[in-house]
Design a protein around this motif. Structure first.
Motif, PDB file in Angstrom:
ATOM      1  N   TYR A  48     101.028 -15.377  14.324  1.00  0.00           N
ATOM      2  CA  TYR A  48     100.944 -15.420  16.049  1.00  0.00           C
ATOM      3  C   TYR A  48     101.639 -16.422  16.379  1.00  0.00           C
ATOM      4  O   TYR A  48     102.317 -16.231  17.361  1.00  0.00           O
ATOM      5  CB  TYR A  48      99.458 -15.568  16.160  1.00  0.00           C
ATOM      6  N   LYS A  49     101.692 -17.383  15.792  1.00  0.00           N
ATOM      7  CA  LYS A  49     102.585 -18.823  16.430  1.00  0.00           C
ATOM      8  C   LYS A  49     103.873 -18.246  16.358  1.00  0.00           C
ATOM      9  O   LYS A  49     105.017 -18.561  17.338  1.00  0.00           O
ATOM     10  CB  LYS A  49     102.351 -19.905  15.457  1.00  0.00           C
ATOM     11  N   GLU A  65     109.941 -15.829  16.766  1.00  0.00           N
ATOM     12  CA  GLU A  65     110.607 -15.844  15.344  1.00  0.00           C
ATOM     13  C   GLU A  65     110.095 -14.525  14.745  1.00  0.00           C
ATOM     14  O   GLU A  65     110.876 -14.137  13.780  1.00  0.00           O
ATOM     15  CB  GLU A  65     109.894 -16.994  14.592  1.00  0.00           C
ATOM     16  N   ILE A  66     109.336 -13.697  15.241  1.00  0.00           N
ATOM     17  CA  ILE A  66     108.831 -12.355  14.387  1.00  0.00           C
ATOM     18  C   ILE A  66     108.760 -11.648  15.655  1.00  0.00           C
ATOM     19  O   ILE A  66     108.114 -11.613  16.637  1.00  0.00           O
ATOM     20  CB  ILE A  66     107.472 -12.378  13.784  1.00  0.00           C
ATOM     21  N   LYS A  67     109.397 -10.394  15.270  1.00  0.00           N
ATOM     22  CA  LYS A  67     109.760  -9.154  16.542  1.00  0.00           C
ATOM     23  C   LYS A  67     108.735  -8.123  16.001  1.00  0.00           C
ATOM     24  O   LYS A  67     108.615  -8.109  14.767  1.00  0.00           O
ATOM     25  CB  LYS A  67     111.085  -8.911  16.522  1.00  0.00           C
ATOM     26  N   HIS A  68     108.204  -7.298  16.860  1.00  0.00           N
ATOM     27  CA  HIS A  68     107.474  -6.028  16.493  1.00  0.00           C
ATOM     28  C   HIS A  68     106.170  -6.621  16.182  1.00  0.00           C
ATOM     29  O   HIS A  68     105.760  -5.702  15.040  1.00  0.00           O
ATOM     30  CB  HIS A  68     108.101  -5.180  15.860  1.00  0.00           C
ATOM     31  N   PHE A  69     105.777  -7.384  16.519  1.00  0.00           N
ATOM     32  CA  PHE A  69     104.336  -7.788  15.962  1.00  0.00           C
ATOM     33  C   PHE A  69     103.152  -7.591  16.848  1.00  0.00           C
ATOM     34  O   PHE A  69     102.933  -7.535  17.988  1.00  0.00           O
ATOM     35  CB  PHE A  69     104.188  -9.558  16.193  1.00  0.00           C
ATOM     36  N   THR A  70     102.188  -6.701  15.969  1.00  0.00           N
ATOM     37  CA  THR A  70     101.189  -6.180  16.554  1.00  0.00           C
ATOM     38  C   THR A  70     100.314  -7.182  17.640  1.00  0.00           C
ATOM     39  O   THR A  70      99.835  -8.076  17.112  1.00  0.00           O
ATOM     40  CB  THR A  70     100.174  -5.464  15.574  1.00  0.00           C
ATOM     41  N   GLY A  71      99.985  -6.679  18.657  1.00  0.00           N
ATOM     42  CA  GLY A  71      99.113  -7.411  19.712  1.00  0.00           C
ATOM     43  C   GLY A  71      99.803  -8.280  20.624  1.00  0.00           C
ATOM     44  O   GLY A  71      99.341  -8.727  21.705  1.00  0.00           O
ATOM     45  N   ILE A  72     101.108  -8.633  20.207  1.00  0.00           N
ATOM     46  CA  ILE A  72     101.882  -9.473  20.876  1.00  0.00           C
ATOM     47  C   ILE A  72     103.052  -8.768  21.641  1.00  0.00           C
ATOM     48  O   ILE A  72     103.163  -8.498  22.898  1.00  0.00           O
ATOM     49  CB  ILE A  72     102.697 -10.843  20.152  1.00  0.00           C
ATOM     50  N   ASP A  73     103.971  -8.061  20.751  1.00  0.00           N
ATOM     51  CA  ASP A  73     105.119  -7.306  21.360  1.00  0.00           C
ATOM     52  C   ASP A  73     105.202  -5.747  20.920  1.00  0.00           C
ATOM     53  O   ASP A  73     106.010  -5.093  21.242  1.00  0.00           O
ATOM     54  CB  ASP A  73     106.526  -7.889  21.360  1.00  0.00           C
TER      55      ASP A  73
END
Length: 198
Positions: free
Chosen positions: A146-147, A153-161
């Motif tokens: 999540y951080k 640093e991470i794309k397409h992360f569930t719950g964020i973007d």
């Protein structure tokens, strides 16, 4: 596209015969929920309990499967869908072999979870929604993902973007923010006993 030269080969031992020998029903326990909600922890704890009860079972975990079978897939929506499709097919093989298979995957899209449900018979797919708020999952953040997602640093992360589509009618809801692992495992185990799956 499947070749016309491929023909389904029927087994000499049936699913029903395997179930009779093992002494229990075979089915999929599909754990879905946000990253950090506790899916893998619960799946492994329940698997241990099933093992202790002499139930043939196996855990398919999202990260572990991406080390082998699905190592060619990324995290785009298309790759996520293919990830779940492949797992559904593997899970179906486990069910056919007479085992209980526990799958721990975010599986964020309803359509993909429904696709797996439709691969199986009506009493072979049990959707378990491991319900935990985004804020609690972020607080736990066991892998620091999540951080990284918040930092871009991470794309397409569930719950964020990327979205997570909550199950509408799961067979089981586990409130992992409020219940202990032991309470959650017992809740699922009793459901299976009541349904006479074990």
């Amino acid at each position: 596209m499947t070749s016309k030269n491929i023909v389904w080969h029927h087994h000499s031992v049936t699913k029903e015969e395997r179930r009779k020998k093992s002494g229990h029903h075979s089915f999929v326990l599909w754990f879905t929920g946000l990253s950090g909600s506790g899916k893998s922890t619960l799946a492994n704890a329940l698997n241990q309990k099933l093992f202790n009860e002499n139930i043939s079972s196996y855990v398919l975990d999202g990260d572990n499967v991406r080390h082998g079978l699905n190592k060619d897939l990324g995290f785009s929506e298309q790759d996520r869908k293919e990830n779940i499709r492949r797992i559904g097919e593997v899970a179906k093989l486990f069910v056919d072999s007479g085992q209980v298979v526990l799958t721990a995957f975010i599986s964020p899209y309803k359509e993909d979870r429904e696709l797996v449900r439709n691969l199986l018979e009506h009493d072979e797919f049990i959707e378990i929604y491991v319900k935990c708020s985004l804020s609690e999952c972020e607080k736990r953040d066991p892998k620091g993902l999540y951080k990284k997602a918040r930092n871009g640093e991470i794309k397409h992360f569930t719950g964020i973007d990327d979205p997570y589509e909550e199950p509408e009618n799961p067979e089981i809801i586990v409130h992992s923010e409020e219940w202990s692992v032991e309470e959650s495992v017992e809740h699922i185990f009793q459901y299976l006993k009541n349904r006479k799956f074990l």
